[in-house]
Design an enzyme around this catalytic site. Structure first.
Site, PDB file in Angstrom:
ATOM      1  N   LYS A 112      73.307 117.465  34.798  1.00  0.00           N
ATOM      2  CA  LYS A 112      71.891 117.328  33.887  1.00  0.00           C
ATOM      3  C   LYS A 112      70.635 117.089  34.952  1.00  0.00           C
ATOM      4  O   LYS A 112      69.367 117.298  34.298  1.00  0.00           O
ATOM      5  CB  LYS A 112      72.293 116.694  32.811  1.00  0.00           C
ATOM      6  CG  LYS A 112      73.223 117.168  31.992  1.00  0.00           C
ATOM      7  CD  LYS A 112      73.489 116.536  30.635  1.00  0.00           C
ATOM      8  CE  LYS A 112      74.349 117.287  29.847  1.00  0.00           C
ATOM      9  NZ  LYS A 112      75.880 117.194  30.109  1.00  0.00           N
TER      10      LYS A 112
HETATM   11  C1  LIG Z   1      76.927 117.928  29.712  1.00  0.00           C
HETATM   12  C2  LIG Z   1      78.024 118.036  30.408  1.00  0.00           C
HETATM   13  C3  LIG Z   1      78.864 119.143  30.431  1.00  0.00           C
HETATM   14  C4  LIG Z   1      78.667 120.267  29.446  1.00  0.00           C
HETATM   15  O1  LIG Z   1      77.580 121.048  29.727  1.00  0.00           O
HETATM   16  P1  LIG Z   1      77.048 122.070  28.458  1.00  0.00           P
HETATM   17  O2  LIG Z   1      75.804 122.433  29.003  1.00  0.00           O
HETATM   18  O3  LIG Z   1      76.648 121.028  27.300  1.00  0.00           O
HETATM   19  O4  LIG Z   1      77.676 122.954  28.235  1.00  0.00           O
HETATM   20  C5  LIG Z   1      79.956 119.398  31.311  1.00  0.00           C
HETATM   21  N1  LIG Z   1      80.227 118.284  32.049  1.00  0.00           N
HETATM   22  C6  LIG Z   1      79.348 117.316  32.277  1.00  0.00           C
HETATM   23  C7  LIG Z   1      79.683 116.268  33.058  1.00  0.00           C
HETATM   24  C8  LIG Z   1      78.238 117.075  31.422  1.00  0.00           C
HETATM   25  O5  LIG Z   1      77.853 116.188  31.656  1.00  0.00           O
END
Ligand SMILES: *Cc1c(COP(=O)(O)O)cnc(C)c1O
Length: 471
Positions: A112
């Site tokens: 993220k």
């Molecule tokens: C947020 C996240 C996901 C999921 O991603 P999305 O975009 O919500 O589908 C998967 N793995 C990790 C480690 C995350 O932080």
């Protein structure tokens, strides 16, 4: 570039507008009016660019007139300069065919950061230009919260209120949020709530006149288009390294809110040759059921070792339904109202066929996850986190399914650093990963967080008391 809402009746906005708006006023999500498309020769010409330059080239058509190209490049350089790896999102080979795309070299150890480090800077530029303030309200199952707080802590003209389900995030995730000392950061732990409850509260705040009359609410969840846009870049980066546009590549994506995998869908619409895009879920498998059987019906959330995927309602799935279902906003608004009332809906044939042209799905339970973790460790000496392991399980299943030509490489998005989920990794492999030194003295810093009951009125009042009005 113009942006339209998936529900067809919100104002059309430009990139600056959608970045600051988050959710559309009709309850929908914003998407570009059409997909920019790169010719094969244009994609070939992107090979070998440093990541920030590639990012600026991929994002320029989406940003349009909202930033000059020079400013966009400058924001990419500073955003990705905060990463601990010079390649920003390096590829690691596991065997002849399987690869990992490491997306966790940012400040908070999850993918993220790739989008949020940029989003924080976009907010600051756009707010300064408008002379406005923004109150960010967000819900997190762990990683969004820490990445968003890191992206906006101490920035001008922004307050952030981050809700997490109390006791449902890992100790590292919690401390990455609660130990940030900045007056504009407010952490809220919701008692007796799931991530979906927290997300529903955030959605409700966007429609609550008591808040929207006084504050300009902003979103950092992946309902914010700018996040998805920034994530499109690493699909290009990885595929270019593996031979695109001359060779197609498949991706497996550990999925929760459907943002990351939707960015892959966007990359494909832009002309990147993606042979398959696998939506990997844990036992919270609404997306797997929707894509494999057309059944989008929410159950109750089962907590797992991969909490960022412990989701039943995936906000960004609406974007796929809109784009695959003929882009009919009013029809989709009707379909979504039905879903909101009954927590269940059937996909239309157009939606199913449109999705199936590119996507496949798979579900992994706890033992599939542990096996994938051990496989990566035994085969390649790579320690992977539980989310990545679910993606790798799906990638390996695709590799042996015979559905893809053998020469197509399969890339699993490694969405978190294993150190962020050390207990789960240790249970599966017997090996306890360390935390990289860049997280510093996380475990000796003081925490700041307010516990609130999982009750909308209490949370709304808390925000109203502490946020700074927008004018
Ligand atoms: C947020 C996240 C996901 C999921 O991603 P999305 O975009 O919500 O589908 C998967 N793995 C990790 C480690 C995350 O932080």
């Amino acid at each position: 570039m113009e942006y339209v809402s998936t529900r067809g009746s919100a104002p059309v906005l430009d990139f600056e507008g959608v970045t600051l708006a988050g959710l559309a006023t009709d309850g929908g999500l914003y998407l570009p009016r059409e997909w920019p498309r790169f010719a094969e020769s244009e994609i070939a010409a992107l090979a070998g660019l440093p990541y920030p330059e590639l990012a600026a080239r991929i994002m320029a058509p989406f940003v349009g007139d909202s930033l000059t190209e020079a400013r966009l490049l400058e924001l990419c350089r500073t955003s990705y300069g905060s990463f601990a790896h010079a390649a920003v999102t390096p590829l690691v080979q596991l065997d002849e065919r399987q690869w990992l795309l490491e997306l966790f070299h940012g400040p908070t150890l999850a993918f993220k950061d790739v989008a949020l480090q940029l989003l924080g800077r976009l907010f600051e530029d756009f707010l300064a230009r408008r002379g406005e303030r923004l109150t960010i309200v967000g819900a997190t199952s762990g990683d969004t919260g820490s990445a968003a707080i890191s992206a906006v802590a101490g920035r001008d003209n922004i307050d952030i209120f981050m809700l997490h389900p109390k006791g449902r995030v890992s100790d590292v995730q919690r401390r990455q949020m609660t130990t940030v000392k900045a007056p504009n950061v407010h952490n809220i732990a919701l008692e007796g709530a799931s991530f979906d409850d927290a997300q529903a509260m955030v959605k409700r705040m966007f429609g609550d006149p008591a808040l929207t009359a006084r504050f300009h609410l902003g979103a950092v969840n992946s309902i914010n288009w700018a996040r998805l846009m920034a994530q499109v870049v690493y699909y290009f980066a990885a595929a270019l390294q593996l031979g695109a546009p001359h060779r197609p590549v498949a991706f497996s994506v550990p999925t929760g809110n459907f943002g990351d995998v939707f960015a892959g869908y966007v990359a494909a619409q832009m002309g990147l040759p993606i042979a398959r895009l696998v939506v990997a879920t844990n036992v919270n498998d609404i997306l797997h059921r929707a894509l494999s059987a057309g059944d989008y019906s929410a159950g109750t959330v089962t907590p797992t070792a991969a909490p960022s995927m412990d989701i039943q309602v995936s906000s960004n799935f609406e974007r796929l339904l809109f784009d695959c279902g003929g882009r009919d906003g009013l029809a989709l608004a009707e379909q979504m109202r039905g879903f909101e009332a009954s927590k269940a809906m059937r996909l239309t044939n157009a939606q199913r066929e449109g999705a199936a042209a590119l996507m496949a799905s798979a579900r992994a339970d706890a033992s599939d996850m542990s096996r994938a973790m051990r496989w990566a460790y035994d085969r390649a000496g790579e320690v992977i986190d539980p989310h990545t392991a679910i993606g790798l399980h799906a990638a390996r299943a695709l590799g042996t399914s015979g559905d893809l030509p053998r020469e197509v490489p399969i890339v699993t998005l490694a969405t978190a650093h294993p150190g962020k989920f050390r207990d789960a990794v240790e249970r599966a492999t017997g090996f306890r990963p360390g935390l990289p030194s860049r997280v510093g003295d996380l475990f000796s810093r003081e925490e700041a967080c307010t516990d609130l009951p999982g009750d909308y009125a209490a949370v709304a009042a808390y925000v109203a008391e502490r946020a700074t009005p927008s004018a």
